[in-house]
Write an enzyme that holds these catalytic residues in place. Structure first.
Site, PDB file in Angstrom:
ATOM      1  N   GLU A 123     -26.374  -7.717 -21.588  1.00  0.00           N
ATOM      2  CA  GLU A 123     -25.171  -6.932 -21.825  1.00  0.00           C
ATOM      3  C   GLU A 123     -25.605  -5.484 -21.628  1.00  0.00           C
ATOM      4  O   GLU A 123     -26.284  -4.915 -22.477  1.00  0.00           O
ATOM      5  CB  GLU A 123     -24.671  -7.237 -23.250  1.00  0.00           C
ATOM      6  CG  GLU A 123     -23.240  -6.851 -23.473  1.00  0.00           C
ATOM      7  CD  GLU A 123     -23.133  -5.467 -24.050  1.00  0.00           C
ATOM      8  OE1 GLU A 123     -22.966  -4.525 -23.235  1.00  0.00           O
ATOM      9  OE2 GLU A 123     -23.233  -5.328 -25.270  1.00  0.00           O
ATOM     10  N   LYS A 178     -36.187  -8.571 -31.640  1.00  0.00           N
ATOM     11  CA  LYS A 178     -36.827  -7.249 -31.600  1.00  0.00           C
ATOM     12  C   LYS A 178     -35.721  -6.200 -31.711  1.00  0.00           C
ATOM     13  O   LYS A 178     -35.017  -5.895 -30.752  1.00  0.00           O
ATOM     14  CB  LYS A 178     -37.612  -7.059 -30.298  1.00  0.00           C
ATOM     15  CG  LYS A 178     -38.434  -5.796 -30.310  1.00  0.00           C
ATOM     16  CD  LYS A 178     -38.188  -4.970 -29.057  1.00  0.00           C
ATOM     17  CE  LYS A 178     -38.504  -3.527 -29.266  1.00  0.00           C
ATOM     18  NZ  LYS A 178     -37.389  -2.711 -29.736  1.00  0.00           N
ATOM     19  N   GLU A 190     -23.068   6.794 -17.477  1.00  0.00           N
ATOM     20  CA  GLU A 190     -22.614   6.740 -18.870  1.00  0.00           C
ATOM     21  C   GLU A 190     -23.135   7.962 -19.631  1.00  0.00           C
ATOM     22  O   GLU A 190     -24.350   8.154 -19.708  1.00  0.00           O
ATOM     23  CB  GLU A 190     -23.259   5.505 -19.500  1.00  0.00           C
ATOM     24  CG  GLU A 190     -22.332   4.542 -20.104  1.00  0.00           C
ATOM     25  CD  GLU A 190     -23.076   3.361 -20.702  1.00  0.00           C
ATOM     26  OE1 GLU A 190     -22.427   2.605 -21.386  1.00  0.00           O
ATOM     27  OE2 GLU A 190     -24.302   3.183 -20.496  1.00  0.00           O
ATOM     28  N   CYS A 193     -21.353   0.801 -25.311  1.00  0.00           N
ATOM     29  CA  CYS A 193     -21.318   0.464 -23.879  1.00  0.00           C
ATOM     30  C   CYS A 193     -19.895   0.338 -23.373  1.00  0.00           C
ATOM     31  O   CYS A 193     -19.659   0.353 -22.166  1.00  0.00           O
ATOM     32  CB  CYS A 193     -22.021  -0.867 -23.631  1.00  0.00           C
ATOM     33  SG  CYS A 193     -23.710  -0.843 -24.127  1.00  0.00           S
TER      34      CYS A 193
HETATM   35  C1  SIN Z   1     -22.079  -2.274 -27.260  1.00  0.00           C
HETATM   36  O1  SIN Z   1     -21.895  -1.084 -27.234  1.00  0.00           O
HETATM   37  O2  SIN Z   1     -23.018  -2.772 -26.649  1.00  0.00           O
HETATM   38  C2  SIN Z   1     -21.192  -3.223 -28.024  1.00  0.00           C
HETATM   39  C3  SIN Z   1     -19.860  -2.724 -28.311  1.00  0.00           C
HETATM   40  C4  SIN Z   1     -18.952  -3.743 -28.964  1.00  0.00           C
HETATM   41  O3  SIN Z   1     -19.378  -4.825 -29.363  1.00  0.00           O
HETATM   42  O4  SIN Z   1     -17.771  -3.458 -29.065  1.00  0.00           O
END
Ligand code: SIN
Length: 492
Positions: free
Chosen positions: A261, A186, A392, A295
């Protein structure tokens, strides 16, 4: 193939994927469709089907049926399919990059870089497919033999974000397929076209229909169908911590394997003994990749008092040079934010910081280009209690915080529920080890701001997630361990 060619592939892909997993619905016309926008211009670039629970259940059945045959292929056969898929992704690198820029907004060079990065997960797992080794355990009785087998977990539901429309799919689907699992993906409703194009290329690579399924549309309905189905044995997700917690709770009903993640709050620590240029370039890369929308982006730049002024000055100069614009524009390195909500969040965080005493060294407002463009921003005099330090920001805002001692830096860095990535800049070898070990994070970059690679494990601790993606460890997330005890060995 041209961009319109790729868009056509994405479109044809969506029809072929429906056709392949919905045999009774060859002429299926979705009741609803959803617009996909270019965030740089607001233009509608495509209409895609808006699917829900019914279509997701069909996709799960298709993946479940395909699991029977896919999991029984030899590792070498699965490896060949993945390798061919990698070759096709690379053959369409430029066009896929254009598609990513079009629906996600990141600058074209960065988007093409994402295709490289994303395709490498498929290449890596094509190789790793052949290394799913079991074990023989020394027996406790003379007439017994004890084995450990590793077997695919089954159908995996992969829920992926908009910030890496390709790489977050391949990082999940690569190991899943290598292990013998089949998947229902998805993708984000903001970036479904890259997912469709990638799935179409998987079909062209000879990966059988039903092995990779894409459902897009109504996120809660699709999520519910994936979570409640006993046929789905694994959920893998990249996205916010809030959604990750809901998925984890939802997966409990059928006790699925889960890997998550989730969000980070990455500290980027610059010590007095750092090389100034290395620190400025590293922090720049860690903060402004994808306009701050990753992230692992540096969320807090912690700078030791002795180098603070020099760093703030050099860093602001470097940030000032970042060209903002449509990702297709010449020399552009900062694209738009994904949508209005993202823009408003950044604004709120900056307003909160300024109202509590932060100083704007650069930027600090919407960009004159309009849409969702925000000026690359540097804030000084930032304190730990401000929103920009606590959560964040997911945008192009670099808050600078000052610290005195190594202990204080470690305390500030760990004073959060998140634990994904951290960065340190220092030329002191002992400090490198001490601080890397003390940081409660899943990834640590030392004198380097870009650390993601398919060969290393990616994932967080604390509320940044569970499990690892990429590297040989990424395979474990899609495997079950089975112990087999062979008795009565001495029977004649
Ligand atoms: C993400 O922002 O979830 C992944 C970043 C990355 O793979 O470097």
């Amino acid at each position: 193939m041209t961009l319109s060619g790729v868009a056509r592939v994405a479109f044809v892909g969506s029809r072929r994927i429906f056709a392949s997993h919905l045999p009774s619905m060859q002429s299926y016309t979705p009741a609803f469709s959803r617009q996909v926008h270019n965030p740089a211009t607001g233009e509608v670039i495509a209409n895609v089907s808006c699917m829900g629970g019914k279509e997701t259940k069909d996709a799960i059945s298709s993946a479940f049926d395909a699991f029977n045959s896919w999991s029984k292929l030899t590792a070498a056969e699965r490896s060949k399919g993945l390798r061919k898929w990698y070759d096709l992704l690379m053959a369409h690198k430029e066009e896929l990059g254009q598609l990513i820029t079009l629906e996600q907004g990141k600058p074209l060079k960065e988007a093409v870089g994402e295709v490289d990065y994303g395709a490498k997960f498929i290449e890596f797992y094509a190789e790793e497919a052949k290394r799913v080794y079991g074990e023989i355990i020394p027996a406790t009785l003379p007439d017994r033999r004890l084995f450990v087998l590793k077997q695919p977990v089954g159908v995996a539901g992969a829920i992926t974000p908009w910030n890496f429309p390709l790489a977050m799919i391949t990082r999940k689907v690569g190991p899943a397929l290598a292990c013998g699992c089949t998947v229902v993906v998805k993708p984000s409703e903001f970036t479904p076209l890259t997912a469709l194009a990638a799935a179409e290329l998987a079909l062209q690579a000879g990966i059988p229909p039903g092995v990779v399924n894409v459902v897009m549309g109504n996120a809660p309905d699709i999520g519910d169908a994936l979570l409640t189905s006993p046929q789905v044995r694994k959920i893998t997700f990249t996205g916010s911590t809030a959604v990750g917690k809901k998925l984890m709770a939802g997966a409990a009903g059928t006790v699925k394997k889960v890997s998550l993640e989730l969000g980070g709050n990455a500290p980027c620590i610059v010590f007095d003994d750092a090389d100034l240029n290395v620190a400025v370039n590293g922090a720049l890369a860690a903060k402004f990749r994808n306009s701050g929308q990753t992230c692992v982006c540096a969320n807090r730049v912690l700078v030791q008092e002795g180098i603070y002024e020099k760093f703030a000055d050099a860093f602001s100069k470097a940030v000032k040079n970042l060209k903002v614009g449509d990702g297709f524009g010449e020399g552009v390195v900062q694209g738009p934010l994904i949508n209005k909500a993202a823009l408003e969040k950044v604004e709120t965080f900056v307003e909160d910081a300024v109202s509590k005493g932060a100083k704007v060294l650069l930027g600090g407002r919407r960009h004159s280009l309009g849409m969702t463009f925000y000026e690359p921003t540097v804030l000084s005099n930032v304190k730990s209690e401000m929103l920009v330090s606590r959560e964040e920001v997911f945008g192009p805002v670099a808050p600078l915080l000052c610290f005195k001692t190594e202990e204080e830096a470690i305390h500030m860095a760990n004073d959060t529920n998140a634990g994904l990535a951290a960065y340190i800049f220092t030329n002191n070898l002992q400090r490198t080890w001490r601080v890397s070990e003390a940081l409660e994070y899943g990834l640590v970059g030392v004198n380097e701001g870009l650390i993601s690679t398919e060969v290393a494990p990616f994932g967080g601790v604390k509320q940044s997630g569970l499990g690892r993606e990429g590297s040989k460890y990424g395979m474990d997330e899609f495997l079950e361990i089975k112990y087999v005890c062979l008795g009565d060995m001495n029977r004649k």
